[in-house]
Design an enzyme around this catalytic site. Structure first.
Site, PDB file in Angstrom:
ATOM      1  CD  GLU A  44      37.438 -43.979  -1.849  1.00 12.36           C
ATOM      2  OE1 GLU A  44      37.373 -43.928  -3.092  1.00 12.36           O
ATOM      3  OE2 GLU A  44      36.486 -44.343  -1.131  1.00 12.36           O
ATOM      4  CE  LYS A 134      32.933 -47.849  -3.946  1.00  9.98           C
ATOM      5  NZ  LYS A 134      34.113 -47.164  -4.516  1.00  9.98           N
TER       6      LYS A 134
END
Length: 217
Positions: A44, A134
């Protein structure tokens, strides 16, 4: 299987997403390659970097043809999501829940993982079409919060992120997490500053080993 489904499967099978935050632009390809060499297949690039689209494109190109998937993090609005996807991001993570970001991802066939903490946020995210939840910041609520959310919501995919370490990663998986996100516990910033990519690879490999051990129990 669609590309989106394949990416989601890759995120779950990898078990860990490396959060690359604050990496100098000129070093990001070397760092990403070193972390991938350590066994991390989901990387990421955070969108709070000044030229994050260029960084995403560069890392995606460098790792093209490998088993790596590259995404964007800290994506808090639709415009940023679109820019990241245009740059090549195949998944989009956020610290918060923005339904507009989820909608952009769904339109573009990209995996979305908005940040949630409460059951209300989790249900709202799922109803908006989020693919993964998340749980952020994980260190604030701890592993028990994963099982607490899954109790009333069922078999929902939860990825704790924020303060997850190799020491407690097993507790998160035992509680039902499908993967974890990790920044400084996985990314050796001192080694990056010293241009010691072997050490960057080594620390990433240690975290991957902890994840694999946790999931094999």
């Amino acid at each position: 299987m669609t590309r989106k489904q394949a990416v989601q499967r890759q995120l779950v099978e990898s078990g860990v997403v490396a959060v690359l935050r604050g990496i100098p632009r000129e070093k990001v390809v070397d760092v990403a390659s070193a972390i991938h060499e350590g066994g991390v297949t989901a990387l990421e690039i955070t969108a709070d970097a000044e030229r994050y689209p260029e960084m995403i494109s560069a890392v995606a190109a460098a790792l093209d043809g490998t088993d790596a998937v590259v995404g964007a993090g800290t994506v808090t609005d639709a415009a940023t999501a679109r820019n990241a996807i245009d740059a090549g991001a195949e998944f989009v993570l956020a610290p918060d829940l923005s339904e507009s970001v989820v909608r952009v991802c769904n339109r573009e066939g990209v995996v979305s993982a908005p940040g949630v903490t409460t059951p209300t946020e989790a249900v709202t995210a799922l109803e908006a079409g989020a693919d993964i939840l998340k749980m952020f910041p994980a260190s604030t609520v701890g592993p028990d919060h994963v099982s607490a959310l899954r109790g009333p919501l069922g078999d929902v995919p939860i990825m704790p992120t924020g303060g997850v370490s190799a020491d407690d990663v097993a507790d998160y998986f035992e509680a039902g997490a499908v993967a974890v996100g990790a920044g400084s516990a996985l990314v050796d910033y001192e080694a990056i500053e010293d241009d010691d990519m072997d050490a960057v690879t080594a620390q990433a490999a240690e975290f991957v080993e902890a994840v694999e051990a946790a999931r094999s129990d």
